[in-house]
Scaffold this active site. Structure first.
Site, short mmCIF file in Angstrom:
data_model
loop_
_atom_site.label_atom_id
_atom_site.label_comp_id
_atom_site.label_asym_id
_atom_site.label_seq_id
_atom_site.Cartn_x
_atom_site.Cartn_y
_atom_site.Cartn_z
CE1 TYR A 1 28.56 0.15 82.65
CE2 TYR A 1 26.59 0.00 81.53
CZ TYR A 1 27.78 0.72 82.29
OH TYR A 1 27.85 1.18 84.05
CD GLU B 1 31.99 -2.83 83.53
OE1 GLU B 1 31.58 -3.93 83.25
OE2 GLU B 1 32.03 -1.72 84.97
CG ASP C 1 48.97 16.64 87.03
OD1 ASP C 1 48.38 16.07 85.73
OD2 ASP C 1 48.16 16.02 87.73
CB THR D 1 43.13 17.07 81.47
OG1 THR D 1 44.24 17.53 81.56
CG2 THR D 1 42.91 16.63 83.14
CE LYS E 1 43.35 21.03 83.78
NZ LYS E 1 43.72 20.72 85.10
NE ARG F 1 35.08 19.58 81.42
CZ ARG F 1 35.79 20.72 81.27
NH1 ARG F 1 37.13 20.34 82.63
NH2 ARG F 1 36.03 21.89 81.23
C1 PLP Z 1 42.77 19.79 86.41
C2 PLP Z 1 44.86 19.31 86.84
C3 PLP Z 1 44.30 18.07 87.50
C4 PLP Z 1 42.92 17.57 87.32
O1 PLP Z 1 42.03 17.12 86.63
P1 PLP Z 1 40.26 17.50 86.51
O2 PLP Z 1 39.67 17.21 85.48
O3 PLP Z 1 39.39 18.39 86.65
O4 PLP Z 1 39.60 16.12 87.22
C5 PLP Z 1 44.79 17.38 87.96
N1 PLP Z 1 46.36 17.29 88.24
C6 PLP Z 1 46.87 18.81 87.44
C7 PLP Z 1 48.19 19.15 87.53
C8 PLP Z 1 45.85 19.56 86.89
O5 PLP Z 1 45.95 20.80 86.63
#
Ligand code: PLP
Length: 416
Positions: free
Chosen positions: A51, A53, A197, A223, A226, A232
């Site tokens: 933990y 936090e 994002d 993220t 990807k 993840r």
């Molecule tokens: C994949 C994605 C997310 C969300 O990611 P998770 O880890 O699945 O919650 C948010 N924004 C965009 C543009 C994405 O492609």
């Protein structure tokens, strides 16, 4: 025999089967990738027991001296990778990262401008069934019907009319380059914060294969799993002025204890992304996507926006007589993994839309090259054009086997 397979054969068996599915299929889901052995090892460690936090040097629990080392490396490497002023590596997922960014930049009920979900926006960019659409007033912008590209003049006009608190760029199904500078100028004109994002294209940005939003955006979420090819999870970058508010929005605002085994794996992935070889990887992702797009076009398949600048391709199946869902299921049955997707101005519904989204990050990690991509384009077209024809599917399955055997995934790895 491993502890897991001895103690829990049901779960061990399913894990083994999933590894074999990954090894024996063509993973073309644009948001997926294969992490390195080093990243896998970091995730499967006793760091999950701790933990922690709070943040390095300011924890709510004792015993965090080594956890602090791990998290500091993750933060510093991520800042270096993107040239950012501040990094938070604790977000559990891209969705929570976006919630944390909204909490930092806006108050509940405020107006946020983001891409129409049917034109490439993400669920967390204002879907009515998602927290985003319930907590904020989202105003969607979109792409032009003739070019399938973002119309910056329309974005400016909408921003002037709606006076949003935040303008958000960065998408989940947009195959073209994003002009972050132009977005920032519009945000400044209307006094909005600018958020990006970059979940899908972070790896391309890290390798400078796509322009960076860092000089322009107040907050950038991503993220890590990807194109960035980490575990993840997610991370957030921001300008120094937002650092304190952002860290508070993540914890205690949104999350409790961070997943430090995953943060260790993020640190490893960021180190990998800082290597010169990662630049070659990112360039190859785009080369491969362009080769695949050309192959599909040669086969008579229509592509949204006519092609791609990045790692993903959106097929418009309208004139093939096959829906996105039918294509996804048919391709699944031959071991080619894709996802159905809405296309801009889609006449069909989200659960069975007209489009199919594919991407090259995962197969590029396996070492697939542009000749392989040309062949895969032909295979995808064969399945779509011969929908329901088992004889054709059988031939495609043989080709998929040849391709996957030529580029083995995790050679020599025995997980269990
Ligand atoms: C994949 C994605 C997310 C969300 O990611 P998770 O880890 O699945 O919650 C948010 N924004 C965009 C543009 C994405 O492609």
């Amino acid at each position: 025999m491993s502890h897991l397979s001895e103690y829990d054969p049901e779960i061990a068996g399913a894990i083994e089967n999933e590894i074999n599915r990954q090894r024996n299929g063509l993973e073309m889901i644009a948001s997926e990738n294969f992490v390195s052995r080093a990243v896998l090892e970091a995730m499967g460690t006793p760091l999950t027991n701790k933990y922690s936090e709070g943040y390095p040097g300011k924890r709510y629990y004792g015993g965090n001296q080594w956890i602090d080392v791990v998290e500091n490396f993750a933060r510093e490497r991520l800042k270096q990778l993107f040239g950012a002023q501040h990094a938070n590596v604790q977000s559990h997922s891209g969705s929570t990262a976006n919630m944390e960014a909204y909490f930092t930049l806006a108050n509940l009920g405020d107006t946020i401008m983001a891409m129409n979900l049917a034109h490439g926006g993400h669920l967390t960019h204002g879907s009515s069934v998602n927290f985003s659409g319930k907590f904020y007033r989202f105003i969607p912008y979109g792409v032009r019907q003739d070019t399938h590209r973002i119309d910056m003049d329309a974005v400016r006009a909408l921003a002037k009319a709606e006076k949003p608190k935040v303008i958000l760029a960065g998408y989940t199904a947009y195959p073209r380059e994003i002009d972050f500078k132009a977005f920032k100028e519009i945000a400044d004109e209307v006094g909005a914060a600018f958020m990006v994002d970059m979940a899908h294209i972070a790896g391309l940005i890290a390798a400078k294969v796509h322009p960076s939003p860092i000089p322009y955006a107040d907050i950038v979420t991503t993220t890590t799993h990807k194109t960035l090819r980490g575990p993840r999870g997610a991370a957030i970058l921001c300008k120094a002025q937002w650092a304190e508010k952002l860290d508070k929005a993540v914890m205690p605002g949104m999350q409790g204890g961070p997943l430090e085994h995953v943060i260790a794996a993020k640190a490893v992935a960021f180190k990998e992304a800082l290597e010169p070889s990662f630049v070659d990887y990112a360039k190859n992702i785009v080369f491969n996507a362009k080769a695949l797009a050309t192959s599909l076009i040669d086969e008579g398949i229509t592509l949204v926006s006519g092609g791609t600048d990045n790692h993903l391709i959106l097929l418009d199946l309208t004139n093939t007589g096959v829906t996105g869902k039918q294509a996804e299921v048919a391709l699944d049955s031959v071991g080619i993994y894709t996802n159905k997707n809405m296309i801009p101005y889609d006449p069909r519904k989200p659960f069975d839309p007209s489009g199919l989204r594919i991407g090259t990050p995962a197969l590029t990690t396996r070492g697939f090259d542009k000749d392989d991509m040309r062949e895969i384009g032909v295979l995808i077209a064969q399945v779509v054009k011969n929908y329901g024809n088992e004889t054709v599917y059988e031939g495609v399955r043989r080709k998929v086997k040849e391709l996957t055997e030529a580029h083995p995934l995790y050679p020599g790895l025995t997980v269990l």
